[in-house]
Design an enzyme around this catalytic site. Structure first.
Site, PDB file in Angstrom:
ATOM      1  N   SER A  89      40.377  48.902  40.101  1.00  9.41           N
ATOM      2  CA  SER A  89      40.860  47.881  41.041  1.00  9.41           C
ATOM      3  C   SER A  89      42.231  47.315  40.692  1.00  9.41           C
ATOM      4  O   SER A  89      42.820  46.606  41.512  1.00  9.41           O
ATOM      5  CB  SER A  89      39.863  46.725  41.116  1.00  9.41           C
ATOM      6  OG  SER A  89      38.706  47.155  41.776  1.00  9.41           O
ATOM      7  N   LYS A 125      44.823  47.912  43.225  1.00  9.60           N
ATOM      8  CA  LYS A 125      44.825  47.286  44.563  1.00  9.60           C
ATOM      9  C   LYS A 125      46.094  46.487  44.898  1.00  9.60           C
ATOM     10  O   LYS A 125      46.647  46.655  45.987  1.00  9.60           O
ATOM     11  CB  LYS A 125      43.573  46.424  44.728  1.00  9.60           C
ATOM     12  CG  LYS A 125      42.276  47.244  44.792  1.00  9.60           C
ATOM     13  CD  LYS A 125      41.066  46.326  44.705  1.00  9.60           C
ATOM     14  CE  LYS A 125      39.748  47.063  44.789  1.00  9.60           C
ATOM     15  NZ  LYS A 125      38.608  46.159  44.590  1.00  9.60           N
ATOM     16  N   TYR A 155      41.382  56.134  48.560  1.00 10.93           N
ATOM     17  CA  TYR A 155      41.014  55.005  47.689  1.00 10.93           C
ATOM     18  C   TYR A 155      40.342  55.487  46.394  1.00 10.93           C
ATOM     19  O   TYR A 155      40.668  55.012  45.302  1.00 10.93           O
ATOM     20  CB  TYR A 155      40.106  54.047  48.470  1.00 10.93           C
ATOM     21  CG  TYR A 155      39.508  52.948  47.630  1.00 10.93           C
ATOM     22  CD1 TYR A 155      40.276  51.869  47.214  1.00 10.93           C
ATOM     23  CD2 TYR A 155      38.168  52.994  47.244  1.00 10.93           C
ATOM     24  CE1 TYR A 155      39.726  50.859  46.422  1.00 10.93           C
ATOM     25  CE2 TYR A 155      37.605  51.989  46.466  1.00 10.93           C
ATOM     26  CZ  TYR A 155      38.394  50.936  46.052  1.00 10.93           C
ATOM     27  OH  TYR A 155      37.850  49.939  45.272  1.00 10.93           O
ATOM     28  N   TYR A 163      38.669  37.927  41.736  1.00 15.33           N
ATOM     29  CA  TYR A 163      37.471  37.825  42.596  1.00 15.33           C
ATOM     30  C   TYR A 163      36.912  36.403  42.572  1.00 15.33           C
ATOM     31  O   TYR A 163      37.663  35.444  42.668  1.00 15.33           O
ATOM     32  CB  TYR A 163      36.408  38.851  42.179  1.00 15.33           C
ATOM     33  CG  TYR A 163      36.933  40.243  42.160  1.00 15.33           C
ATOM     34  CD1 TYR A 163      37.430  40.826  43.317  1.00 15.33           C
ATOM     35  CD2 TYR A 163      36.970  40.970  40.990  1.00 15.33           C
ATOM     36  CE1 TYR A 163      37.927  42.108  43.303  1.00 15.33           C
ATOM     37  CE2 TYR A 163      37.465  42.262  40.974  1.00 15.33           C
ATOM     38  CZ  TYR A 163      37.951  42.820  42.127  1.00 15.33           C
ATOM     39  OH  TYR A 163      38.453  44.082  42.126  1.00 15.33           O
ATOM     40  N   VAL A 177      37.360  47.626  36.813  1.00 19.23           N
ATOM     41  CA  VAL A 177      36.143  47.930  36.053  1.00 19.23           C
ATOM     42  C   VAL A 177      36.374  48.971  34.950  1.00 19.23           C
ATOM     43  O   VAL A 177      35.482  49.190  34.125  1.00 19.23           O
ATOM     44  CB  VAL A 177      34.965  48.377  36.961  1.00 19.23           C
ATOM     45  CG1 VAL A 177      34.522  47.257  37.867  1.00 19.23           C
ATOM     46  CG2 VAL A 177      35.315  49.630  37.745  1.00 19.23           C
TER      47      VAL A 177
HETATM   48  O1  DON Z   1      35.502  50.543  44.327  1.00 21.36           O
HETATM   49  C1  DON Z   1      34.898  50.753  43.297  1.00 21.36           C
HETATM   50  O2  DON Z   1      33.698  50.708  43.265  1.00 21.36           O
HETATM   51  C2  DON Z   1      35.614  51.063  41.982  1.00 21.36           C
HETATM   52  N1  DON Z   1      36.094  52.391  41.957  1.00 21.36           N
HETATM   53  C3  DON Z   1      36.710  50.082  41.674  1.00 21.36           C
HETATM   54  C4  DON Z   1      36.184  48.704  41.628  1.00 21.36           C
HETATM   55  C5  DON Z   1      36.797  47.799  40.626  1.00 21.36           C
HETATM   56  O3  DON Z   1      37.526  48.133  39.717  1.00 21.36           O
HETATM   57  C6  DON Z   1      36.338  46.408  40.782  1.00 21.36           C
HETATM   58  N2  DON Z   1      37.010  45.572  39.855  1.00 21.36           N
HETATM   59  N3  DON Z   1      36.674  44.846  39.038  1.00 21.36           N
END
Ligand code: DON
Length: 421
Positions: A77, A80, A202, A254, A272
């Site tokens: 993320s 983003k 994405y 978030y 993540v």
């Molecule tokens: O969209 C997702 O599920 C992951 N590939 C990325 C999400 C993410 O990093 C959320 N952040 N904390």
């Protein structure tokens, strides 16, 4: 004889005091072993839970690194805000905000929620909004969109970043919730492509491999108004950098964004994979890496490192830094002129709106029918655009005195009022 104690320097390492500061912050974070690796795909559980690194890149282009700053992990993320910036650069703010809001959601990153009236995701940093941003990037296929995103991320990092194919395969294989979000935005009319194309781009963007040093340079590019301080390349415009960091300020962590703003006070974004980017406008970018996450998906030790740095070094962007120096260094009278002496105001330093306000308010009573007020900018190093416009117009506004001489004159040998070309 007992072994000698390991040498513990008590003064900062003068070869790189900033690295020493980062080393010390890593020491504070190291004992925080709570949290867990992201486990929604097996690839992320293969990360070394003990990995710990940080890097700081200044807007002048120096990079300081500590710990596992070269260990790679997937950007997830943290991509983003950078893809939001690329969408803004490509399509402009008005078009982008037809598709996504800029309000904090106060919800987890994968929340299923759209603005009821418009069908827009609440912001570009939750998954729904991020997928819409990927959909807006030029290209008919996921691969074409990703090629542009990849080139953009490379430009932010000042190097060619790899794609972690196995993470991508797994994201693709397990991404049904993200597909659901994409279909939801498609049915609401806010997605810019098909759901498959948008999520394909994405998933690839989340699987780009970076290290803490890359994140620091990417964040430093935002801090530097969109020009990469390492490569010198203008990656995005100043307005785009400001819009991007605004949204990072309100939405980057978030449902922990408010807490983060109070305790750390730097625009930031987590992922993540264990990375966090943070930046101080006009000063530096920071990247941290430690893969154990808290319940909100933010790196536990990353939060400790950034909070410690912010508290130790007064980095909160709203920190009160004391009253600025007056830009008026000296006022001189020159009484040789007949019919009223001239006043010469020697100005200094950096003059932005508040400094201009002080100069204009304090010196306005000196503009009269006798003599000339000379504003001397010889020792001024920088003038903000708005302040420069105020000063430039002053001689015309003040006009001529009864003796036919200007009431106000500006001395600007270095051209600081002319602005950047
Ligand atoms: O969209 C997702 O599920 C992951 N590939 C990325 C999400 C993410 O990093 C959320 N952040 N904390």
């Amino acid at each position: 004889m007992a072994d000698a104690e390991p040498y513990e320097p008590t003064i900062p390492d003068l070869r790189d005091p900033i690295r020493a500061a980062l080393d010390s912050v890593l020491d504070v974070a190291r004992p925080h072993t709570d949290g867990a690796l992201a486990s929604y795909i097996p690839e992320l559980t293969r990360a070394d839970p003990e990995a710990l690194g940080a890097a700081l890149a200044s807007v002048r282009g120096s990079v300081h690194e500590s710990g596992d700053s070269e260990t790679t992990f997937t950007i997830q993320s943290v991509s983003k805000p950078f893809v939001f910036a690329l969408a803004l650069e490509q399509s402009g703010l008005a078009e982008v905000i037809r598709h996504v809001g800029v309000e904090p959601s106060g919800e987890p990153f994968n929340a299923i929620s759209l603005e009821p009236a418009t069908g827009r995701p609440l912001n570009p940093l939750i998954n729904a909004g991020a997928i819409v941003m990927s959909s807006l990037i030029t290209g008919d296929t996921a691969a074409e969109k990703f090629a542009i995103i990849h080139a953009g991320l490379n430009a932010f990092a000042a190097r060619e970043l790899d794609l972690d194919e196995s993470v991508f395969e797994s994201e693709h294989a397990t991404g049904d919730r993200n597909r659901a979000l994409a279909y939801l935005t498609q049915s609401a009319g806010t997605l810019g492509s098909t759901a498959e194309v948008a999520t394909g781009a994405y998933f690839r963007q989340c699987s780009v491999s970076v290290n803490a040093r890359d994140l620091a340079i990417m964040a430093a590019t935002l801090a530097n108004g969109g020009r990469n301080p390492i490569s010198g390349e203008r990656v995005i415009g100043e307005d785009v950098a400001r819009w991007t960091t605004s949204v990072m300020t309100s939405c980057g962590m978030y449902d922990a964004s408010g807490d983060w703003l109070v305790h750390v006070g730097l625009p930031a974004k987590s992922g993540v994979g264990g990375g966090i980017v943070a930046m101080q406008p006009e000063e530096f970018g920071i990247g941290t890496f430690s893969p154990r996450l808290d319940a909100r998906g933010n790196s536990v030790r990353g939060i400790v490192m950034l909070r410690t740095l912010s508290e130790r070094y007064g980095l909160h962007m709203l920190q009160h830094r004391g009253a600025p120096h007056s830009p008026i260094a000296q006022l001189e009278r020159d009484d040789r002129v007949e019919g009223g002496g001239d006043t010469i105001a020697r100005l200094r330093g950096e003059v932005f709106f508040a400094g201009a306000e002080e100069v204009l308010t304090r010196l306005a009573p000196l503009v009269g029918d006798g003599g000339c007020l000379v504003l001397d900018f010889s020792n001024v190093t920088r003038v903000g655009d708005a302040a420069a416009a105020l000063f430039r117009g002053l001689p015309d506004v003040a006009g001529l005195g009864p003796d036919g001489r200007p009431r106000v004159a500006v001395l600007d040998p270095e051209g600081v009022l002319v602005g950047d070309a």
